[in-house]
Enzyme design. Sequence first.
Site, PDB file in Angstrom:
ATOM      1  N   TYR A 151       0.841  -1.211   0.000  1.00  0.00           N
ATOM      2  CA  TYR A 151       0.000   0.000   0.000  1.00  0.00           C
ATOM      3  C   TYR A 151       0.871   1.254   0.000  1.00  0.00           C
ATOM      4  O   TYR A 151       0.643   2.184  -0.779  1.00  0.00           O
ATOM      5  CB  TYR A 151      -0.894  -0.054   1.236  1.00  0.00           C
ATOM      6  N   PRO A 189     -15.269   2.262   5.898  1.00  0.00           N
ATOM      7  CA  PRO A 189     -15.245   0.792   5.958  1.00  0.00           C
ATOM      8  C   PRO A 189     -13.822   0.233   5.842  1.00  0.00           C
ATOM      9  O   PRO A 189     -13.494  -0.764   6.498  1.00  0.00           O
ATOM     10  CB  PRO A 189     -16.104   0.384   4.760  1.00  0.00           C
TER      11      PRO A 189
END
Length: 259
Positions: A151, A189
């Site tokens: 990431y 989320p």
Amino acid sequence: MGRVEEKVAIVTGAASGLGLASARRLAEEGARVVMADINEEQGREAAADIPGARFALLDVTREPAWERLVDEVVEESGSLDIVLNGAGVARLASIEDTTEAIWRLVNAVGTDGTFYGCKHALRIMKRQGSGSIINMCSTASIQGGPNIFAYAASKSAIRGMTKSVACLSAQEGYGVRCNSIHPGNMDTPMLREMRETVLRSDPAAVEQMDKLWVGEPSDVANMVLFLASDESKSVNGAAMVVDNTTTITEGAVPKLHKD
Ligand SMILES: NC(=O)c1ccc[n+]([C@@H]2O[C@H](COP(=O)([O-])OP(=O)(O)OC[C@H]3O[C@@H](n4cnc5c(N)ncnc54)[C@H](O)[C@@H]3O)[C@@H](O)[C@H]2O)c1
């Protein structure tokens, strides 16, 4: 008169979290918003709630799909003024635990998706002589992190792409701006899922995580709105951090006990 009145926007990752909040904010300020996402059910439901928005199914990892969507939007609306590359996935894994599948997934959505988004937005916007491309990065591209290897790598690539697009546009006089936003932890989320993953493997680490500052999606949506609007006409190639000092304090803001 809204702050982005009559502008036409594509927002990717718009079915959830920061993309959804940004789509809503742009629409509130007068933009016609195409909410693009791979999650059709959630995306359609979200778009139905936002006046001035429609849903479009898009897998950002596919260049021909990007090409089709961009052309379709210009044909139906006459211009493309704003592209927010918001779609992203995160996987918690150190370099030692990062499999090829994790690496490919995170980079396909983040790195490839943003590359295609920038490329096809620029194709249209340079013809118009105007446009704002906004890439959703992260504080992970500034700090890295022991367990967020792929990431952080992808977000760092996006940071570099952003500056390269901005420099090209300035050099060639295209009139297109390209900026990145670097949010710290935001209540979406994605963050909640990460917290669940940490909780399963290391409950003590969650206690640490819960002490960190967490922002609201609207904090990021307001930055998107600023970069999308003409108010930011001289902001090009910038990395806008939305983290309440997290990157400069490394997440630990010491409290001074005065008693
Ligand atoms: N939440 C945070 O704390 C935080 C912090 C920094 C950066 N970000 C970045 O902000 C962006 C949005 O994150 P979020 O927290 O709202 O996450 P989220 O999981 O709530 O939303 C991500 C959206 O991207 C969509 N998506 C995934 N793969 C796709 C694909 N191939 N094509 C099209 N859409 C796809 C998902 O369906 C989802 O709707 C991401 O780029 C993320 O990396 C989030």
